[in-house]
Design an enzyme around this catalytic site. Structure first.
Site, mmCIF file in Angstrom:
data_model
loop_
_atom_site.group_PDB
_atom_site.id
_atom_site.type_symbol
_atom_site.label_atom_id
_atom_site.label_comp_id
_atom_site.label_asym_id
_atom_site.label_seq_id
_atom_site.Cartn_x
_atom_site.Cartn_y
_atom_site.Cartn_z
ATOM 1 N N ILE A 126 0.829 -1.211 0.000
ATOM 2 C CA ILE A 126 0.000 0.000 0.000
ATOM 3 C C ILE A 126 0.860 1.256 0.000
ATOM 4 C CG2 ILE A 126 -1.955 -1.123 1.139
ATOM 5 C CD1 ILE A 126 -1.161 0.626 3.652
ATOM 6 N N ASP A 127 2.145 1.115 0.379
ATOM 7 C CA ASP A 127 2.994 2.304 0.518
ATOM 8 C C ASP A 127 3.407 2.933 -0.817
ATOM 9 O OD1 ASP A 127 2.877 2.068 3.228
ATOM 10 O OD2 ASP A 127 4.819 1.091 3.453
ATOM 11 N N ARG A 162 -12.330 22.090 15.523
ATOM 12 C CA ARG A 162 -11.121 21.351 15.917
ATOM 13 C C ARG A 162 -10.086 21.239 14.799
ATOM 14 N NH1 ARG A 162 -14.121 16.514 19.238
ATOM 15 N NH2 ARG A 162 -13.921 17.542 21.255
#
Ligand code: F6P
Length: 342
Positions: A126-127, A162
């Protein structure tokens, strides 16, 4: 070549089953027996090996994980390990091997090829950090998953005024972080390749909130990213099976620092293994099918020590010498693009 082995090693990635299915189907069509090596290299040595049946590969193009299971292994770290692997392959009468994996797996594949065994690599992680290929199987699904998470987190960030820090995978490179940040409209993307300081990050957030009047921000940080002063370092001291530090924690530390330094309410969401677990997107299923179709051809044509990599619109053989131990890092233009919208 009468029996071709298939092995999946390293972290699982969506699209791996589509890879196994393609290789097995090409074998069946050519009168070759596909042989599954279960539990990666350690499984090979232990003899967790059996022929793959048509039933095994039916209905798996759309599933995450790997039917052959996977692990990280210390095999190939010591001299003579390639010979051990070769002997195990010979015991199962396997004449050629497709190695579906990331950097560690392709490094092992190269050693095996150097020892004289016929090996072809398939890029899967996935990297997306493998050299020699524009994309690796699993990456686009991970980006999709993180993008959806960013879309959803925007609502709660905005409702509560936030800063939402989102920690994503990426030990050495930040491809998931930058691509998901671009697609998900994040305000900042922090990655291992490009240095940053907490002062810079806080200044940028302050400008966004106090000059541009925004009430919330979304910051994506890759798990391997660290500020120059290493304030964010989780210092877990815990190592994985390969002796690498277990990652995780920079996002929570960043949220804490933002609260302390700016007084803004900040929270961290760590997406973790969900990034590896989603059903493969269509693009990953197609990439898996294409690279494995080519990998099969390369192996039966007698090529070895190469990986089927995507270059431009074509799948081409890339020497494992140009892949193993090399990292495909986020490029400055991509990084710049991920910072434009903050
Ligand atoms: O699959 C690659 C990767 O996602 C890295 O980004 C991450 O550091 C690693 O896997 C963690 O996986 P594991 O805990 O399975 O070794």
């Amino acid at each position: 070549m009468k029996r071709i082995g298939i092995i999946t090693s390293g972290g699982d990635a969506p699209g791996t089953n589509a890879c196994i299915r393609t290789l097995a189907r090409r074998c069946f069509n050519a009168g070759i027996t596909p042989v599954g090596v279960f539990d990666a290299w350690d499984g090979l040595i232990k003899g967790s090996v059996r022929d793959i049946t048509r039933d095994d590969v039916t209905g798996i193009v759309q599933t995450a994980g790997t039917i052959l299971r996977s692990s990280r292994s210390r095999l190939f770290l010591a001299a003579g390990d390639a010979d051990k692997a070769k002997a195990a392959l010979a015991r199962h009468d396997i004449h050629g091997l497709c190695v579906i994996g990331g950097n560690g797996s392709q490094t092992a594949a190269r050693l095996l090829a150097q020892s004289g065994f016929a090996v072809v690599g398939v890029p899967k992680t996935i990297d997306n950090d493998l050299a020699g290929t524009e994309l690796t199987v699993g990456f686009l699904t991970a980006v999709e998953m993180v993008t959806h998470a960013l879309d959803n987190l925007r609502a709660t960030a905005e409702s509560h005024n936030r800063v939402m820090v989102v920690e994503v995978m990426g030990r050495n490179v930040g491809w998931i972080a930058v691509e998901a940040a671009i697609a998900g409209g994040a305000d900042l993307a922090l990655v291992p390749e490009f240095p940053f300081t907490l002062d810079e990050i806080c200044a940028r957030l302050k400008t966004r909130h106090e000059t541009h009047g925004r009430n919330y921000s979304i910051v994506v940080i890759a798990e391997g990213a660290l500020d120059e002063q290493r304030v964010l370092d989780p210092q877990s001291g815990v190592a994985d099976k390969l002796g690498r530090p277990k990652l995780g924690g920079v996002g929570a530390n960043l949220a804490r620092e933002i609260e302390i330094r700016l007084g803004y309410d900040a929270r961290c969401t760590t997406l973790g293994y969900l990034q590896r677990s989603a059903a493969p997107c269509a693009a990953d299923r197609i990439l898996a099918t294409r690279v494995c179709d080519r990998a099969f051809d390369l192996l039966v044509e007698g090529q070895s020590g190469v990986m089927a990599g995507l270059q431009g619109t074509k799948v081409v053989p890339v020497p494992l010498d140009d892949v193993a131990g090399k990292l495909k890092r986020v490029t400055p233009d991509y990084y710049r693009l991920a910072q434009v919208f903050g």
